[in-house]
Enzyme design. Structure first.
Site, PDB file in Angstrom:
ATOM      1  N   CYS A 282      77.860 100.332  60.202  1.00 41.24           N
ATOM      2  CA  CYS A 282      78.932 100.465  61.194  1.00 41.24           C
ATOM      3  C   CYS A 282      79.561 101.747  61.716  1.00 41.24           C
ATOM      4  O   CYS A 282      78.673 101.598  62.679  1.00 41.24           O
ATOM      5  CB  CYS A 282      79.959 100.447  60.207  1.00 41.24           C
ATOM      6  SG  CYS A 282      81.913  99.384  61.086  1.00 41.24           S
TER       7      CYS A 282
ATOM      8  N   HIS B 220      78.933  95.138  57.187  1.00 41.54           N
ATOM      9  CA  HIS B 220      78.461  96.094  55.768  1.00 41.54           C
ATOM     10  C   HIS B 220      77.847  95.352  54.677  1.00 41.54           C
ATOM     11  O   HIS B 220      78.494  94.948  53.802  1.00 41.54           O
ATOM     12  CB  HIS B 220      80.283  96.414  55.135  1.00 41.54           C
ATOM     13  CG  HIS B 220      81.108  97.485  56.429  1.00 41.54           C
ATOM     14  ND1 HIS B 220      81.089  98.991  55.839  1.00 41.54           N
ATOM     15  CD2 HIS B 220      81.806  97.300  57.197  1.00 41.54           C
ATOM     16  CE1 HIS B 220      81.369  99.694  56.244  1.00 41.54           C
ATOM     17  NE2 HIS B 220      82.146  98.502  56.991  1.00 41.54           N
TER      18      HIS B 220
ATOM     19  N   GLU C 110      76.097  96.557  52.122  1.00 35.78           N
ATOM     20  CA  GLU C 110      76.252  97.496  50.815  1.00 35.78           C
ATOM     21  C   GLU C 110      77.674  96.630  49.918  1.00 35.78           C
ATOM     22  O   GLU C 110      77.529  96.938  48.786  1.00 35.78           O
ATOM     23  CB  GLU C 110      76.782  98.768  51.277  1.00 35.78           C
ATOM     24  CG  GLU C 110      78.583  99.369  51.472  1.00 35.78           C
ATOM     25  CD  GLU C 110      78.803  99.228  52.838  1.00 35.78           C
ATOM     26  OE1 GLU C 110      79.660  99.341  52.759  1.00 35.78           O
ATOM     27  OE2 GLU C 110      77.715  98.573  53.570  1.00 35.78           O
TER      28      GLU C 110
END
Length: 235
Positions: free
Chosen positions: A112, A212, A214
């Site tokens: 991001c 994202h 993660e």
């Protein structure tokens, strides 16, 4: 047993509370560490520090985490009313690490804000208020809740190779995006044309994604980062 690749992850500096304490703290969502660990790496959290980039010499890879908006002064722009207040220390520290990673061919994943900083480090610019450009809020419909949309990656890109597909469903929470990628190559876009991934194909692994990874159970981008850390350097 072979040593696990050591992966530095940049972090936030925010006022935080835990137990009876309330202090300014260097912090990072645990999911970043979990993603690196699940992919076979050993995480090392890196607070902002713009003194030098020597820590990169001890690392096998770098992850630049998400966070607040990049200071528009970094790419020669005037702040938009919707742009976050700048965090100069974090901008300076992360740009130093990104430039050092590029110079060393150190495998790099930008998430991001991290992807946006990668573009800025290579002479690019950002869109400060994405809804005014694309005409909708699909990339961040509700604060604190991820939105979902489709991304189309270019076949043969690092992103497409890592994820095994070119049409991807991704999670997003951003109101800014890369405008001009500078010296990087655009390798994925949303249906509305928003740049969703940038890369330097000349390096082992230098990928920035606007979503994202993660936060997903799919760890393949982190696995690709760790795999690249085990390869010989190009530079």
């Amino acid at each position: 047993m072979a040593r696990r690749p050591l992966v530095g992850i940049t972090c936030y500096v925010e006022q935080a509370r835990w137990g009876v304490w309330d202090f300014r703290a260097s912090l990072l969502p645990q999911v970043y560490v979990d993603s690196v660990t699940a992919a076979g790496g050993r995480a090392l959290v890196l607070p902002p520090d713009s003194t030098d980039d020597a820590v990169l010499d001890a690392l096998d890879a770098l992850v630049v985490a998400g966070g607040v908006d990049v200071d528009p002064a970094r790419y020669g722009a005037v702040p938009h009313p919707s742009t976050d207040a700048p965090q100069p220390e974090r901008d300076a520290g992360e740009l130093l690490l990104i430039s050092g990673a590029f110079a060393r061919d150190l495998p790099l994943l930008g998430v991001c804000r991290g992807a946006q900083l990668m573009a800025v480090a290579r002479g690019g610019t950002l869109i400060q208020d994405l809804p005014s450009v694309v005409g909708h809020h699909d990339h961040r419909e509700v604060l604190g809740v991820f939105s979902w949309h489709t991304v189309r990656a270019i076949p043969g890109s690092r992103v497409a190779d890592a994820l095994g597909d070119t049409d991807l469903k991704v999670n997003a929470h951003h109101h800014q995006a890369v405008d001009d990628p500078g010296e990087l190559v655009v390798t994925a876009r949303a249906d509305d044309g928003t740049i969703e991934a940038v890369e330097d194909p000349a390096l082992r692994f230098a990928v920035g994604v606007q979503w994202h990874p993660e936060m997903l159970d799919d760890r393949r981008l982190f696995t690709a980062l760790i795999d690249a850390a085990r390869l010989p350097r190009v530079l």
